[in-house]
Structure formats: C-alpha cells, structure tokens
Design a protein around this motif. Structure first.
Motif, PDB file in Angstrom:
ATOM      1  N   MET A  80     -39.780 -24.114 -26.884  1.00 16.96           N
ATOM      2  CA  MET A  80     -39.048 -24.942 -27.779  1.00 16.96           C
ATOM      3  C   MET A  80     -38.703 -25.711 -27.250  1.00 16.96           C
ATOM      4  O   MET A  80     -37.717 -25.876 -26.681  1.00 16.96           O
ATOM      5  CB  MET A  80     -38.415 -24.069 -28.793  1.00 16.96           C
ATOM      6  N   THR A  81     -38.316 -27.002 -28.041  1.00  9.24           N
ATOM      7  CA  THR A  81     -37.252 -27.850 -27.110  1.00  9.24           C
ATOM      8  C   THR A  81     -36.990 -28.083 -28.441  1.00  9.24           C
ATOM      9  O   THR A  81     -36.636 -28.053 -29.943  1.00  9.24           O
ATOM     10  CB  THR A  81     -38.376 -29.052 -27.440  1.00  9.24           C
ATOM     11  N   THR A  82     -35.351 -28.598 -27.579  1.00  9.93           N
ATOM     12  CA  THR A  82     -34.551 -28.770 -28.665  1.00  9.93           C
ATOM     13  C   THR A  82     -33.824 -30.506 -28.639  1.00  9.93           C
ATOM     14  O   THR A  82     -34.381 -31.482 -28.889  1.00  9.93           O
ATOM     15  CB  THR A  82     -33.432 -29.225 -27.900  1.00  9.93           C
ATOM     16  N   LYS A  83     -33.584 -30.524 -31.090  1.00  2.94           N
ATOM     17  CA  LYS A  83     -33.727 -32.036 -31.120  1.00  2.94           C
ATOM     18  C   LYS A  83     -33.039 -32.585 -30.573  1.00  2.94           C
ATOM     19  O   LYS A  83     -31.639 -32.637 -30.041  1.00  2.94           O
ATOM     20  CB  LYS A  83     -33.990 -31.780 -32.838  1.00  2.94           C
ATOM     21  N   ARG A  84     -33.330 -34.099 -29.948  1.00  2.00           N
ATOM     22  CA  ARG A  84     -31.932 -34.466 -29.559  1.00  2.00           C
ATOM     23  C   ARG A  84     -31.242 -35.579 -30.939  1.00  2.00           C
ATOM     24  O   ARG A  84     -29.884 -35.370 -30.482  1.00  2.00           O
ATOM     25  CB  ARG A  84     -32.622 -36.347 -29.408  1.00  2.00           C
ATOM     26  N   PHE A  85     -31.549 -35.349 -32.233  1.00  2.00           N
ATOM     27  CA  PHE A  85     -30.569 -35.752 -33.081  1.00  2.00           C
ATOM     28  C   PHE A  85     -30.363 -34.769 -34.285  1.00  2.00           C
ATOM     29  O   PHE A  85     -30.896 -34.380 -34.551  1.00  2.00           O
ATOM     30  CB  PHE A  85     -31.464 -37.538 -33.408  1.00  2.00           C
ATOM     31  N   LEU A  86     -28.388 -34.709 -34.488  1.00  2.12           N
ATOM     32  CA  LEU A  86     -28.825 -33.702 -35.890  1.00  2.12           C
ATOM     33  C   LEU A  86     -28.654 -34.996 -37.059  1.00  2.12           C
ATOM     34  O   LEU A  86     -27.901 -35.481 -36.745  1.00  2.12           O
ATOM     35  CB  LEU A  86     -27.825 -33.209 -35.249  1.00  2.12           C
ATOM     36  N   ASP A  87     -28.610 -34.169 -38.274  1.00  4.94           N
ATOM     37  CA  ASP A  87     -28.098 -34.723 -39.152  1.00  4.94           C
ATOM     38  C   ASP A  87     -26.490 -34.233 -39.579  1.00  4.94           C
ATOM     39  O   ASP A  87     -25.582 -33.385 -38.918  1.00  4.94           O
ATOM     40  CB  ASP A  87     -28.623 -34.042 -40.285  1.00  4.94           C
ATOM     41  N   LEU A  88     -26.003 -34.685 -40.924  1.00  6.00           N
ATOM     42  CA  LEU A  88     -24.303 -33.806 -41.048  1.00  6.00           C
ATOM     43  C   LEU A  88     -24.096 -32.775 -41.450  1.00  6.00           C
ATOM     44  O   LEU A  88     -23.450 -32.082 -40.991  1.00  6.00           O
ATOM     45  CB  LEU A  88     -24.037 -35.245 -42.416  1.00  6.00           C
ATOM     46  N   LYS A  89     -25.684 -32.488 -42.065  1.00  2.00           N
ATOM     47  CA  LYS A  89     -25.333 -30.847 -41.997  1.00  2.00           C
ATOM     48  C   LYS A  89     -25.430 -30.159 -40.999  1.00  2.00           C
ATOM     49  O   LYS A  89     -24.773 -29.493 -40.790  1.00  2.00           O
ATOM     50  CB  LYS A  89     -26.714 -30.755 -43.238  1.00  2.00           C
ATOM     51  N   GLN A  90     -26.717 -29.920 -39.977  1.00  2.00           N
ATOM     52  CA  GLN A  90     -26.737 -29.661 -39.436  1.00  2.00           C
ATOM     53  C   GLN A  90     -25.547 -29.467 -38.038  1.00  2.00           C
ATOM     54  O   GLN A  90     -24.916 -28.111 -37.708  1.00  2.00           O
ATOM     55  CB  GLN A  90     -27.867 -29.920 -37.875  1.00  2.00           C
ATOM     56  N   VAL A  91     -24.624 -30.699 -37.747  1.00  2.00           N
ATOM     57  CA  VAL A  91     -23.146 -30.964 -36.930  1.00  2.00           C
ATOM     58  C   VAL A  91     -22.077 -30.422 -38.262  1.00  2.00           C
ATOM     59  O   VAL A  91     -20.998 -29.207 -37.404  1.00  2.00           O
ATOM     60  CB  VAL A  91     -22.746 -32.456 -36.891  1.00  2.00           C
ATOM     61  N   SER A  92     -22.154 -30.090 -39.706  1.00  2.00           N
ATOM     62  CA  SER A  92     -21.411 -29.499 -39.807  1.00  2.00           C
ATOM     63  C   SER A  92     -21.694 -27.366 -40.537  1.00  2.00           C
ATOM     64  O   SER A  92     -20.647 -26.944 -40.067  1.00  2.00           O
ATOM     65  CB  SER A  92     -20.714 -29.855 -41.782  1.00  2.00           C
ATOM     66  N   ASP A  93     -22.779 -27.335 -39.909  1.00  2.00           N
ATOM     67  CA  ASP A  93     -22.732 -25.765 -39.097  1.00  2.00           C
ATOM     68  C   ASP A  93     -22.615 -25.328 -38.292  1.00  2.00           C
ATOM     69  O   ASP A  93     -21.755 -24.209 -38.225  1.00  2.00           O
ATOM     70  CB  ASP A  93     -24.199 -25.512 -39.568  1.00  2.00           C
ATOM     71  N   GLU A  94     -22.708 -26.531 -37.174  1.00  3.25           N
ATOM     72  CA  GLU A  94     -22.180 -26.105 -35.773  1.00  3.25           C
ATOM     73  C   GLU A  94     -20.796 -25.913 -35.616  1.00  3.25           C
ATOM     74  O   GLU A  94     -20.395 -25.058 -35.095  1.00  3.25           O
ATOM     75  CB  GLU A  94     -23.132 -27.040 -35.103  1.00  3.25           C
ATOM     76  N   LEU A  95     -20.216 -26.849 -37.001  1.00  5.34           N
ATOM     77  CA  LEU A  95     -18.249 -27.147 -36.542  1.00  5.34           C
ATOM     78  C   LEU A  95     -17.839 -25.912 -37.868  1.00  5.34           C
ATOM     79  O   LEU A  95     -16.652 -26.113 -37.519  1.00  5.34           O
ATOM     80  CB  LEU A  95     -17.729 -28.331 -36.296  1.00  5.34           C
ATOM     81  N   ALA A  96     -18.625 -25.914 -38.060  1.00  3.47           N
ATOM     82  CA  ALA A  96     -18.074 -24.791 -39.192  1.00  3.47           C
ATOM     83  C   ALA A  96     -17.169 -25.198 -39.895  1.00  3.47           C
ATOM     84  O   ALA A  96     -16.162 -24.542 -40.834  1.00  3.47           O
ATOM     85  CB  ALA A  96     -18.036 -23.325 -38.472  1.00  3.47           C
ATOM     86  N   VAL A  97     -17.084 -26.553 -40.707  1.00  2.00           N
ATOM     87  CA  VAL A  97     -16.624 -27.573 -41.492  1.00  2.00           C
ATOM     88  C   VAL A  97     -17.679 -28.338 -42.310  1.00  2.00           C
ATOM     89  O   VAL A  97     -19.244 -27.981 -42.239  1.00  2.00           O
ATOM     90  CB  VAL A  97     -15.993 -29.014 -40.318  1.00  2.00           C
ATOM     91  N   THR A  98     -17.096 -29.025 -43.112  1.00  2.00           N
ATOM     92  CA  THR A  98     -17.676 -29.363 -45.007  1.00  2.00           C
ATOM     93  C   THR A  98     -18.592 -30.323 -44.260  1.00  2.00           C
ATOM     94  O   THR A  98     -18.464 -31.025 -42.723  1.00  2.00           O
ATOM     95  CB  THR A  98     -16.931 -29.823 -45.875  1.00  2.00           C
ATOM     96  N   LYS A  99     -19.528 -30.925 -44.640  1.00  2.00           N
ATOM     97  CA  LYS A  99     -20.203 -32.672 -44.545  1.00  2.00           C
ATOM     98  C   LYS A  99     -19.392 -33.567 -44.542  1.00  2.00           C
ATOM     99  O   LYS A  99     -19.148 -34.345 -44.282  1.00  2.00           O
ATOM    100  CB  LYS A  99     -21.112 -32.597 -45.088  1.00  2.00           C
ATOM    101  N   ALA A 100     -18.009 -33.759 -45.850  1.00  2.29           N
ATOM    102  CA  ALA A 100     -17.548 -34.470 -45.791  1.00  2.29           C
ATOM    103  C   ALA A 100     -15.902 -34.755 -44.263  1.00  2.29           C
ATOM    104  O   ALA A 100     -16.041 -35.587 -44.333  1.00  2.29           O
ATOM    105  CB  ALA A 100     -16.103 -34.016 -47.253  1.00  2.29           C
ATOM    106  N   GLN A 101     -16.218 -33.190 -44.302  1.00  3.10           N
ATOM    107  CA  GLN A 101     -14.952 -33.853 -42.700  1.00  3.10           C
ATOM    108  C   GLN A 101     -15.728 -34.093 -41.767  1.00  3.10           C
ATOM    109  O   GLN A 101     -14.954 -34.800 -40.579  1.00  3.10           O
ATOM    110  CB  GLN A 101     -14.593 -32.008 -43.019  1.00  3.10           C
ATOM    111  N   VAL A 102     -17.159 -34.278 -41.090  1.00  7.35           N
ATOM    112  CA  VAL A 102     -18.193 -34.503 -39.876  1.00  7.35           C
ATOM    113  C   VAL A 102     -17.988 -36.155 -40.919  1.00  7.35           C
ATOM    114  O   VAL A 102     -17.760 -36.499 -39.812  1.00  7.35           O
ATOM    115  CB  VAL A 102     -18.771 -33.655 -39.970  1.00  7.35           C
TER     116      VAL A 102
END
Length: 80
Positions: free
Chosen positions: A1-23
C-alpha cells in the motif's frame, strides 16, 4: 500500500485532531504550506510539509516550556 502524497483539509484536521477551520487558519497564515488545485481551488497539503510543520510545533513548544511561556489548554485530569 502506498502513502498518498497529498492530503485534504479533513485528513489534516484528523491528523492534528483540530477542526477544518483551524487547519484553514494555519494555511492562511502561512505556517503550513499548501496548494490549491482544480477549478474549485481545493486545498491540498503535502504529507511531508505536514510532518515538517509538526516538527516545528514540537520545537516551538519545547522552547516555550523551557522559557516558562506555556499557553493553551490545561489538562482536566491531572492525576499524580
């Protein structure tokens, strides 16, 4: 399985455990580099840039703790 190069706002917000607005705020103030793509100009964040951002935040937090300048939320459960 390959790791995707790019993430969207939702994925980043999930990774950081913050809201999409904060991202979005982090992107707009330039702390986390990102690109906008497509006709709808959606945000995409390169995984490596997110990891670099996290490392910078760890370093900034270490400096703040060492300097006695800690801010933010206070843990509610402070068991000894």
């Amino acid at each position: 399985m390959t790791t995707k190069r790019f993430l969207d706002l939702k994925q980043v917000s999930d990774e950081l455990a913050v809201t999409k607005a904060q991202v979005y705020t982090i992107l707009k103030n330039g702390d986390l580099p990102a690109i906008q793509v497509g006709p709808k100009r959606v945000w995409r964040i390169e995984r490596v840039k997110l990891e670099e951002y996290i490392e910078r935040q760890y370093a900034a937090t270490r400096e703040a703790v060492e300097g006695g300048d800690v801010q933010g939320e206070i843990p509610e459960d402070t068991e000894d």
